[in-house]
Design a protein around this motif. Structure first.
Motif, PDB file in Angstrom:
ATOM      1  N   PRO A  84       0.824  -1.361   0.020  1.00  0.00           N
ATOM      2  CA  PRO A  84       0.186   0.149  -0.053  1.00  0.00           C
ATOM      3  C   PRO A  84       1.040   1.207  -0.078  1.00  0.00           C
ATOM      4  CG  PRO A  84      -0.669  -1.503   1.774  1.00  0.00           C
ATOM      5  CD  PRO A  84       0.664  -1.805   1.201  1.00  0.00           C
ATOM      6  N   PHE A  85       0.523   2.332  -0.568  1.00  0.00           N
ATOM      7  CA  PHE A  85       1.092   3.814  -0.584  1.00  0.00           C
ATOM      8  C   PHE A  85       0.012   4.798  -0.734  1.00  0.00           C
ATOM      9  CE2 PHE A  85       1.711   2.289  -4.952  1.00  0.00           C
ATOM     10  CZ  PHE A  85       1.099   3.374  -5.637  1.00  0.00           C
ATOM     11  N   LYS A  86       0.464   5.842  -0.379  1.00  0.00           N
ATOM     12  CA  LYS A  86      -0.498   6.942  -0.496  1.00  0.00           C
ATOM     13  C   LYS A  86      -0.539   7.517  -1.883  1.00  0.00           C
ATOM     14  CE  LYS A  86      -1.786  11.551   1.534  1.00  0.00           C
ATOM     15  NZ  LYS A  86      -1.503  12.858   2.501  1.00  0.00           N
ATOM     16  N   VAL A  87      -1.554   7.731  -2.325  1.00  0.00           N
ATOM     17  CA  VAL A  87      -1.688   8.403  -3.878  1.00  0.00           C
ATOM     18  C   VAL A  87      -2.013   9.659  -3.919  1.00  0.00           C
ATOM     19  CG1 VAL A  87      -2.637   7.768  -6.147  1.00  0.00           C
ATOM     20  CG2 VAL A  87      -2.281   6.025  -4.651  1.00  0.00           C
ATOM     21  N   PRO A  88      -1.456  10.648  -4.473  1.00  0.00           N
ATOM     22  CA  PRO A  88      -1.870  12.003  -4.768  1.00  0.00           C
ATOM     23  C   PRO A  88      -2.941  12.087  -5.607  1.00  0.00           C
ATOM     24  CG  PRO A  88       0.253  11.843  -4.923  1.00  0.00           C
ATOM     25  CD  PRO A  88       0.091  10.422  -5.022  1.00  0.00           C
ATOM     26  N   PHE A  89      -3.044  11.361  -6.707  1.00  0.00           N
ATOM     27  CA  PHE A  89      -4.147  11.430  -7.930  1.00  0.00           C
ATOM     28  C   PHE A  89      -4.336  10.245  -8.354  1.00  0.00           C
ATOM     29  CE2 PHE A  89      -4.779  12.796 -12.389  1.00  0.00           C
ATOM     30  CZ  PHE A  89      -5.949  12.122 -12.608  1.00  0.00           C
ATOM     31  N   ALA A  90      -5.489   9.425  -7.980  1.00  0.00           N
ATOM     32  CA  ALA A  90      -5.988   8.054  -8.325  1.00  0.00           C
ATOM     33  C   ALA A  90      -7.038   8.175  -9.462  1.00  0.00           C
ATOM     34  CB  ALA A  90      -6.437   7.180  -7.193  1.00  0.00           C
ATOM     35  N   GLN A  91      -6.965   7.789 -10.739  1.00  0.00           N
ATOM     36  CA  GLN A  91      -7.601   8.017 -11.660  1.00  0.00           C
ATOM     37  C   GLN A  91      -9.140   7.351 -11.291  1.00  0.00           C
ATOM     38  OE1 GLN A  91      -8.876   5.185 -14.243  1.00  0.00           O
ATOM     39  NE2 GLN A  91      -9.649   6.555 -15.730  1.00  0.00           N
ATOM     40  N   GLY A  92     -10.183   8.258 -11.804  1.00  0.00           N
ATOM     41  CA  GLY A  92     -11.511   7.988 -10.890  1.00  0.00           C
ATOM     42  C   GLY A  92     -12.487   6.817 -11.562  1.00  0.00           C
ATOM     43  N   SER A  93     -11.850   5.689 -12.341  1.00  0.00           N
ATOM     44  CA  SER A  93     -12.570   4.677 -12.662  1.00  0.00           C
ATOM     45  C   SER A  93     -13.252   3.820 -11.549  1.00  0.00           C
ATOM     46  CB  SER A  93     -11.828   3.774 -13.832  1.00  0.00           C
ATOM     47  OG  SER A  93     -10.755   3.175 -13.241  1.00  0.00           O
ATOM     48  N   PHE A  94     -12.325   3.603 -10.630  1.00  0.00           N
ATOM     49  CA  PHE A  94     -12.823   2.839  -9.355  1.00  0.00           C
ATOM     50  C   PHE A  94     -12.396   3.198  -8.144  1.00  0.00           C
ATOM     51  CE2 PHE A  94     -13.954  -0.890  -6.923  1.00  0.00           C
ATOM     52  CZ  PHE A  94     -15.021  -1.578  -7.698  1.00  0.00           C
ATOM     53  N   LEU A  95     -13.223   4.063  -7.130  1.00  0.00           N
ATOM     54  CA  LEU A  95     -12.743   4.505  -6.084  1.00  0.00           C
ATOM     55  C   LEU A  95     -13.878   4.155  -4.921  1.00  0.00           C
ATOM     56  CD1 LEU A  95     -11.897   8.150  -7.406  1.00  0.00           C
ATOM     57  CD2 LEU A  95     -10.451   6.323  -6.885  1.00  0.00           C
ATOM     58  N   VAL A  96     -13.395   3.777  -3.930  1.00  0.00           N
ATOM     59  CA  VAL A  96     -14.051   3.549  -2.749  1.00  0.00           C
ATOM     60  C   VAL A  96     -13.587   4.408  -1.642  1.00  0.00           C
ATOM     61  CG1 VAL A  96     -14.881   1.932  -0.837  1.00  0.00           C
ATOM     62  CG2 VAL A  96     -14.543   1.298  -3.359  1.00  0.00           C
ATOM     63  N   CYS A  97     -14.996   5.097  -1.044  1.00  0.00           N
ATOM     64  CA  CYS A  97     -14.490   6.370   0.130  1.00  0.00           C
ATOM     65  C   CYS A  97     -15.335   6.231   1.206  1.00  0.00           C
ATOM     66  CB  CYS A  97     -14.519   7.523  -0.630  1.00  0.00           C
ATOM     67  SG  CYS A  97     -15.951   8.343  -1.271  1.00  0.00           S
ATOM     68  N   LYS A  98     -15.188   6.766   2.395  1.00  0.00           N
ATOM     69  CA  LYS A  98     -16.130   6.938   3.434  1.00  0.00           C
ATOM     70  C   LYS A  98     -17.143   7.992   2.889  1.00  0.00           C
ATOM     71  CE  LYS A  98     -12.813   6.209   6.840  1.00  0.00           C
ATOM     72  NZ  LYS A  98     -12.004   6.535   8.066  1.00  0.00           N
ATOM     73  N   THR A  99     -18.402   7.548   3.114  1.00  0.00           N
ATOM     74  CA  THR A  99     -19.372   8.503   2.441  1.00  0.00           C
ATOM     75  C   THR A  99     -19.592   9.728   3.113  1.00  0.00           C
ATOM     76  OG1 THR A  99     -20.784   6.543   1.797  1.00  0.00           O
ATOM     77  CG2 THR A  99     -22.057   8.564   2.103  1.00  0.00           C
ATOM     78  N   ASP A 100     -19.413   9.741   4.355  1.00  0.00           N
ATOM     79  CA  ASP A 100     -19.313  11.084   5.074  1.00  0.00           C
ATOM     80  C   ASP A 100     -18.468  12.126   4.549  1.00  0.00           C
ATOM     81  OD1 ASP A 100     -17.496   9.686   6.248  1.00  0.00           O
ATOM     82  OD2 ASP A 100     -17.785  10.497   8.467  1.00  0.00           O
ATOM     83  N   LEU A 101     -17.082  11.576   4.183  1.00  0.00           N
ATOM     84  CA  LEU A 101     -16.201  12.311   3.777  1.00  0.00           C
ATOM     85  C   LEU A 101     -16.629  12.978   2.318  1.00  0.00           C
ATOM     86  CD1 LEU A 101     -12.753  10.701   4.981  1.00  0.00           C
ATOM     87  CD2 LEU A 101     -14.009  12.472   5.940  1.00  0.00           C
ATOM     88  N   PHE A 102     -17.104  11.953   1.440  1.00  0.00           N
ATOM     89  CA  PHE A 102     -17.496  12.397   0.256  1.00  0.00           C
ATOM     90  C   PHE A 102     -18.442  13.275   0.152  1.00  0.00           C
ATOM     91  CE2 PHE A 102     -19.837  11.094  -3.755  1.00  0.00           C
ATOM     92  CZ  PHE A 102     -18.882  11.692  -4.868  1.00  0.00           C
ATOM     93  N   LYS A 103     -19.471  13.272   1.150  1.00  0.00           N
ATOM     94  CA  LYS A 103     -20.466  14.341   1.547  1.00  0.00           C
ATOM     95  C   LYS A 103     -19.792  15.661   1.786  1.00  0.00           C
ATOM     96  CE  LYS A 103     -24.757  12.010   1.874  1.00  0.00           C
ATOM     97  NZ  LYS A 103     -26.167  11.935   2.732  1.00  0.00           N
ATOM     98  N   GLN A 104     -18.741  15.257   2.822  1.00  0.00           N
ATOM     99  CA  GLN A 104     -18.295  16.762   3.532  1.00  0.00           C
ATOM    100  C   GLN A 104     -17.429  17.488   2.311  1.00  0.00           C
ATOM    101  OE1 GLN A 104     -15.560  15.884   6.743  1.00  0.00           O
ATOM    102  NE2 GLN A 104     -14.220  17.591   6.351  1.00  0.00           N
ATOM    103  N   LEU A 105     -17.227  16.662   1.510  1.00  0.00           N
ATOM    104  CA  LEU A 105     -16.491  17.659   0.097  1.00  0.00           C
ATOM    105  C   LEU A 105     -17.313  17.981  -0.992  1.00  0.00           C
ATOM    106  CD1 LEU A 105     -13.162  15.001  -0.165  1.00  0.00           C
ATOM    107  CD2 LEU A 105     -13.534  17.474   0.735  1.00  0.00           C
ATOM    108  N   ASN A 106     -18.715  17.692  -0.685  1.00  0.00           N
ATOM    109  CA  ASN A 106     -19.883  18.046  -1.714  1.00  0.00           C
ATOM    110  C   ASN A 106     -19.602  17.228  -2.900  1.00  0.00           C
ATOM    111  OD1 ASN A 106     -21.434  19.684  -0.245  1.00  0.00           O
ATOM    112  ND2 ASN A 106     -19.574  21.230  -0.255  1.00  0.00           N
ATOM    113  N   GLY A 107     -19.031  16.241  -2.975  1.00  0.00           N
ATOM    114  CA  GLY A 107     -18.621  15.368  -4.145  1.00  0.00           C
ATOM    115  C   GLY A 107     -17.633  15.865  -4.847  1.00  0.00           C
TER     116      GLY A 107
END
Length: 254
Positions: free
Chosen positions: A167-190
């Protein structure tokens, strides 16, 4: 209180056959213990075909927008509906090779990251260059037009020297398949809806990394038929250029 563990959004634009194959791969590979809702946001006009598909998948929620909203705005169309613990942003042209959702959720829970991306490969099994540094103008010019002139600079931008077995931290992951915490996605307004298509994933990852971490997970694989449409279609290429300009105006050119 969340009603499901995972929600999934898939934006369709004349992608019915791709989505049919994708849903089959989700059903075939995903644990029955994982509760989920799947949203298909139809930016085209394929109601009749999807009507039959909804009958086969009770977890599927079909939404016809009536017009082409673009990638980010299409995914954001269901933002206010999300009542899940985790949310997945999924392209129509991917196929699951194993229980990707369960593995990525477990990875997020163990690492504490806000977003995770799997190993993305071509249908031949070759790893895709879907993990990159935050874009700048020079890197983008080298990557698109001068790959053979500055191969090392391209390699650095595409994180080619990382150990993809870990595993490693990614600055920019191409958006074809991303899984995230829903509350953070909402916090960012998508997604930032000022991008019609392209670079909205770079923008989202950059904002996610400001409040949490975007991590590469080596323990699961997704197949992606990466078409690179803007490399072949002038109209899409022009949209890509417009997105570059919006991104660099927002985040800086260098």
């Amino acid at each position: 209180m969340t009603s499901v563990k995972l929600s999934v959004s898939i934006v369709s634009y004349h992608n019915f056959n791709d989505i049919k194959r994708l849903l089959e791969s989700i059903k075939r590979n995903t644990s029955s213990e994982l509760s989920m809702k799947i949203y298909v946001i139809d930016n085209a006009n394929e109601q009749d075909q999807f009507r039959e598909l909804v009958k086969q998948y009770p977890e599927l929620n079909y939404i016809h927008t009536g017009k082409n909203l673009g990638f980010g705005k299409g995914h954001n169309y269901v933002l206010s509906n999300l009542d899940s613990e985790y949310h997945a942003i999924v392209n129509p042209d991917v196929l699951l090779k194993d229980d990707v959702f369960s593995i990525l959720i477990d990875f997020i829970e163990k690492t504490g990251c806000g977003m995770a991306v799997p190993k993305l490969v071509t249908p031949d099994g070759e790893r895709l260059a879907a993990y990159r540094k935050d874009p700048n103008l020079l890197d983008m010019l080298c990557r698109i037009w001068f790959r053979s002139v500055f191969p090392e600079k391209v390699a650095v931008h595409e994180l080619s020297h990382e150990d993809y077995s870990k595993p490693f931290k990614v600055p920019f992951a191409q958006g074809s398949f991303l899984v995230c915490k829903t509350d953070l996605f909402k916090q960012l307004n998508g997604f930032d809806e000022s991008y019609f298509m392209y670079l909205e994933d770079a923008d989202l990852c950059r904002r996610m990394n400001q409040i949490s971490d975007v991590m590469y997970c080596p323990y699961t694989t997704v197949e992606h038929r990466w078409e690179k449409g803007s490399h072949k279609n002038f109209h899409l290429f022009r949209i890509h250029i417009q997105s570059w300009i919006k991104y660099f105006k927002k985040w800086g050119w260098l």
